[in-house]
Design a protein around this motif. Structure first.
Motif, PDB file in Angstrom:
ATOM      1  N   GLY A  32      21.725  36.422  14.900  1.00  0.00           N
ATOM      2  CA  GLY A  32      21.801  35.445  14.065  1.00  0.00           C
ATOM      3  C   GLY A  32      21.882  35.762  12.631  1.00  0.00           C
ATOM      4  N   ALA A  33      21.332  37.501  12.378  1.00  0.00           N
ATOM      5  CA  ALA A  33      21.147  37.913  10.938  1.00  0.00           C
ATOM      6  C   ALA A  33      22.421  37.555  10.217  1.00  0.00           C
ATOM      7  CB  ALA A  33      21.364  39.563  11.651  1.00  0.00           C
ATOM      8  N   ALA A  34      22.016  37.328   9.196  1.00  0.00           N
ATOM      9  CA  ALA A  34      23.175  37.214   8.439  1.00  0.00           C
ATOM     10  C   ALA A  34      24.397  37.767   7.175  1.00  0.00           C
ATOM     11  CB  ALA A  34      22.484  36.621   6.503  1.00  0.00           C
ATOM     12  N   MET A  64      28.448  35.738   8.224  1.00  0.00           N
ATOM     13  CA  MET A  64      28.280  34.685   9.405  1.00  0.00           C
ATOM     14  C   MET A  64      27.085  34.975  10.077  1.00  0.00           C
ATOM     15  SD  MET A  64      31.185  36.936  11.887  1.00  0.00           S
ATOM     16  CE  MET A  64      29.559  37.966  12.949  1.00  0.00           C
ATOM     17  N   ASN A  65      26.416  34.698  11.464  1.00  0.00           N
ATOM     18  CA  ASN A  65      25.581  35.095  12.357  1.00  0.00           C
ATOM     19  C   ASN A  65      25.634  35.751  13.057  1.00  0.00           C
ATOM     20  OD1 ASN A  65      24.427  31.417  10.530  1.00  0.00           O
ATOM     21  ND2 ASN A  65      23.459  33.375  10.263  1.00  0.00           N
TER      22      ASN A  65
END
Lengths: 240, 240
Positions: free
Chosen positions: A206-208, A191-192
């Protein structure tokens, strides 16, 4: 074997691992091709000069590894469509951190009693909603965020959880040690990071992030459902 | 059992699953607590009136599930730190798509012979680099991108790969069906889509994508290492 005679034939007793490796070798070299039916256990036992139970143990192992398929009546076959089979162990988060040689830390973020929202009733396969304990907490490794968990605990199945000081001890640790389950669903996805998760895990929006969701039951009764969001860079590694 | 007498005692033969469930029940109800040593197999066999091999089979299963630990000399203990153990099957991608009821599609994106770069030699645990076949390909489900794979295949271990038409058949399918391995490393993590990956998977740059990396060997010889980047929304689900 003649002891004291001209020749001594050494009788080598094969272990089940020997038998497994020999049968696996025949799959690897194509003697037994995908979809092929293997000789019966008793015939292999005779060929290898071992007990039938030794062959059975070897076949169980090859079946667990996804190399052969066993059917009660249909005998044993080489899998036509091999799968990569991996065994994944998910330890208590404290142990996972300490196994990496890091210092474990824990911070309780939120503790509330709430009606379970629809996505979570769906995970539990419950017909309707009910009040559960919601525990939000952060696990740390060497002071850095490691896993942020958002957990629901059934107060019907686990009323004792209310007596535990969840600011001092994680629900993860207490439940795994004290509430064995009979069924477990696991889900892995990416997820972001949303704004709140990014702030908690000290990363950018927004990091994965890899998410591990786990839902457990004892019999038909729900125990807990947890969404564990891991910090950036988290990896699961298995070797087989 | 006395047939024709006043009472007939029915002798119930326990299966290994019955024995497993009874022992598991005792772990669940705390009769056997975490860290406890269990009675010896032979004593349990006597108690349950079954063969020792039946108890052994039950214990193997409980051990595989992470409930007990077996040591050759130390007997059987209830695991002090239970782990969540999951078995993960990764099928051939075509089968994975078809199992979802979707139409499988495949597109070869690139086929080159290149010196293996350091990150990949590290995965193979190779001392130095060598030339390998690099295959980049897209798997589709109902015409939509499903998995983008960037794969290296050892030409030393698998020279036959050069005779395969990899525009018609995926290396994934051919290798899994034709090149059994003896060792497999799997790695799961999340990544943000870079521009190229986003374009191939028809998603936005930065999208959170789950990556499954798999490296296989036969003996000490490398077969293949693949980085499979899944499309947004991809999930792995296991039930146990």
């Amino acid at each position: 074997m003649t002891v004291g005679g001209d020749t001594v034939t050494e009788v080598v007793r094969l272990s089940w691992k020997d038998v497994r490796d020999r049968v696996h070798g025949r799959v690897l070299d194509g003697t037994y091709a995908p979809g092929d039916r293997l000789p019966r256990d008793e015939d292999l036992a005779e060929e290898f000069g071992c007990a039938r139970s030794t062959v059975q143990r070897a076949m169980q192992d090859l079946s667990l590894s996804g190399i052969v398929e066993r059917r009660r009546k249909g005998g044993t076959r080489v899998r036509r469509d091999p799968v990569t089979r991996a065994t994944l162990d998910i330890p208590i988060t404290r142990n996972e951190v300490e196994n990496r040689g890091a210092v474990y830390g824990y911070r309780l973020i939120g503790l509330t009693t709430e009606a379970v929202p629809p996505p979570v009733t769906a995970k539990f396969e419950m017909a309707g909603s009910e009040e559960m304990l919601r525990v939000r907490a952060l696990h740390l490794a060497d002071g850095h965020p490691f896993v942020f968990e958002d957990r629901w605990v059934s107060l019907r199945t686990v009323p004792e959880i209310l007596e535990i000081d969840l600011a001092a001890q994680s629900a993860n640790e207490w439940l795994v040690r004290n509430k064995p389950y009979t069924r477990c669903d696991l889900r892995f996805y990416a997820m972001n990071a949303d704004a709140e998760t990014a702030a908690i895990l000290e990363t950018g929006e927004g990091a994965a992030l890899m998410v591990i969701e786990r839902t457990t039951w004892i019999g038909l009764d729900p125990i807990t459902s947890v969404k564990a969001v891991t910090a950036p860079g988290y990896e699961i590694l298995t070797r087989s």
